[in-house]
Design an enzyme around this catalytic site. Structure first.
Site, PDB file in Angstrom:
ATOM      1  NE  ARG A  37      -3.306   2.385   2.867  1.00 37.31           N
ATOM      2  CZ  ARG A  37      -4.900   2.413   2.760  1.00 37.31           C
ATOM      3  NH1 ARG A  37      -5.536   1.538   2.028  1.00 37.31           N
ATOM      4  NH2 ARG A  37      -5.055   3.603   3.096  1.00 37.31           N
TER       5      ARG A  37
ATOM      6  CD  GLN B 292     -13.068  -0.089  -0.453  1.00 35.60           C
ATOM      7  OE1 GLN B 292     -12.343  -0.238   0.578  1.00 35.60           O
ATOM      8  NE2 GLN B 292     -14.423  -0.519  -0.385  1.00 35.60           N
TER       9      GLN B 292
ATOM     10  CG  HIS C 244      -8.245   1.055  -2.824  1.00 32.68           C
ATOM     11  ND1 HIS C 244      -7.962   0.134  -2.402  1.00 32.68           N
ATOM     12  CD2 HIS C 244      -8.885   1.871  -1.971  1.00 32.68           C
ATOM     13  CE1 HIS C 244      -8.128  -0.164  -0.973  1.00 32.68           C
ATOM     14  NE2 HIS C 244      -8.447   1.126  -0.827  1.00 32.68           N
TER      15      HIS C 244
ATOM     16  NE  ARG D   8     -10.344  -3.681   1.732  1.00 34.86           N
ATOM     17  CZ  ARG D   8      -9.550  -2.527   1.844  1.00 34.86           C
ATOM     18  NH1 ARG D   8     -10.032  -1.416   2.040  1.00 34.86           N
ATOM     19  NH2 ARG D   8      -8.218  -2.606   1.777  1.00 34.86           N
TER      20      ARG D   8
ATOM     21  CG  ASP E  45     -12.820   8.055  -1.205  1.00 36.69           C
ATOM     22  OD1 ASP E  45     -12.936   8.086  -0.152  1.00 36.69           O
ATOM     23  OD2 ASP E  45     -12.086   7.905  -2.033  1.00 36.69           O
TER      24      ASP E  45
ATOM     25  CB  CYS F 132     -13.754   3.037  -0.024  1.00 33.37           C
ATOM     26  SG  CYS F 132     -13.225   4.696  -0.180  1.00 33.37           S
TER      27      CYS F 132
END
Length: 310
Positions: free
Chosen positions: A108, A138, A135, A298, A230, A270
């Site tokens: 990440r 996600q 991402h 997730r 987001d 998210c």
């Protein structure tokens, strides 16, 4: 397992076939059921996942670390000071060394190119836990969650309201692959990456779905099955936060906006959410909101990815 993904990297949803996406969903569903029933599922017993974090995270770290543990393996956490990735040692050498010790890497970080290079030189699977560009874990989770709730993906409409960031880019990749119509509303100058939009339009043609990029949230949300948002300023954009608040003011997901969606729309985010900015409490805490199911998933989807590639 119907599709063999062993040894495959997961850098972008654009690189997955439709069969591979649904294989991830099938395995995630099975592993979720096993966990709920208290059945052991140690598919990665004795295996080790290296977890490289240049960006801190709540959900990514906890879900991957818990996931590898539940699969019988071990997760090792490295922050940017532990590895000096690309600084005191180049990515080529780091990738070669880590490949001798580990069975998989989750990274990440900021630069997407770092992940591409790490995967190029490593001889073990590399999973993209987030970059400034994409991402994928996600969005695979988001699609899995929509499938759980709506029992289908093809033919639905998803409206994304806000910054054309890594989540928006991956939603374009993911929705176009599975046949979801996607409408993205961003302020002028904050639209998703042009090349990704063009690629999504091409992919959507095969599935008979639509991709539209607009500057009007109401237009995007019209008849949507899913409304997604987001944060307005992502990690690393803190200095722009105040300026962005002014630009994005009309892009808040509030009760007025969601009236234009279908009555049974799903609200997704998210997380972490900046309540009162991109979304109001009345929406994120409403019966339409599935943000915590989405967050939980997730764990299940990433376990499926690890089980398949490692």
């Amino acid at each position: 397992m119907a599709v063999n993904m062993k040894g495959k990297d997961l850098i972008s949803i654009a690189e997955l076939s439709l069969e591979e996406i649904y294989e991830i969903f099938d395995v995630a569903k099975t592993l979720k059921e096993k966990l709920y029933m208290g059945e052991e599922h140690q598919l990665l017993k004795g295996k080790t996942l290296g977890m490289i974090f240049s960006k801190p995270s709540t959900r990514t770290r906890i879900s991957f670390e818990t996931g590898i543990y539940q699969l019988g393996g071990h997760g090792m956490y490295f922050n940017q000071n532990d590895l000096q990735l690309g600084r005191s040692e180049n990515i080529h050498d780091t990738a070669k060394v880590l490949s001798r010790y580990l069975n998989g890497i989750m990274i990440r970080t900021f630069s997407h190119q770092d992940v591409v290079d790490l995967a190029k030189y490593a001889t073990i699977p590399v999973i993209n836990g987030l970059t400034d560009l994409l991402h994928p874990c996600q969005v695979l989770t988001d699609l899995f969650t929509i499938l759980e709730k709506k029992r289908k993906l093809k033919g639905l409409k998803l409206a994304y309201i806000g910054d054309g960031n890594n989540v928006a880019n991956s939603l374009l990749n993911g929705c176009s692959k599975v046949g979801i119509d996607i409408s993205i509303a961003s302020p002028k100058g904050f639209e998703p990456k042009k090349e990704i939009v063009e690629h999504a339009i091409e992919t959507a043609k095969y599935m008979g779905s639509k991709v539209e990029i607009v500057n009007d949230p109401v237009e995007a949300v019209k008849n949507a099955d899913v409304v997604y948002t987001d944060v307005w300023a992502s990690m690393g954009q803190e200095k722009e936060a105040e300026e962005r608040k002014k630009v994005f003011q009309k892009f808040q997901v509030n009760l007025e906006l969601v009236k234009h969606a279908k009555d049974d729309y799903l609200f997704m985010h998210c997380l972490p959410a900046h309540r009162g900015e991109e979304v109001v409490d009345e929406v994120i805490d409403s019966p339409n909101s599935i943000v915590f199911d989405e967050a939980e998933n997730r764990l299940h989807v990433q376990k499926a990815i690890m089980a398949l590639v490692m």
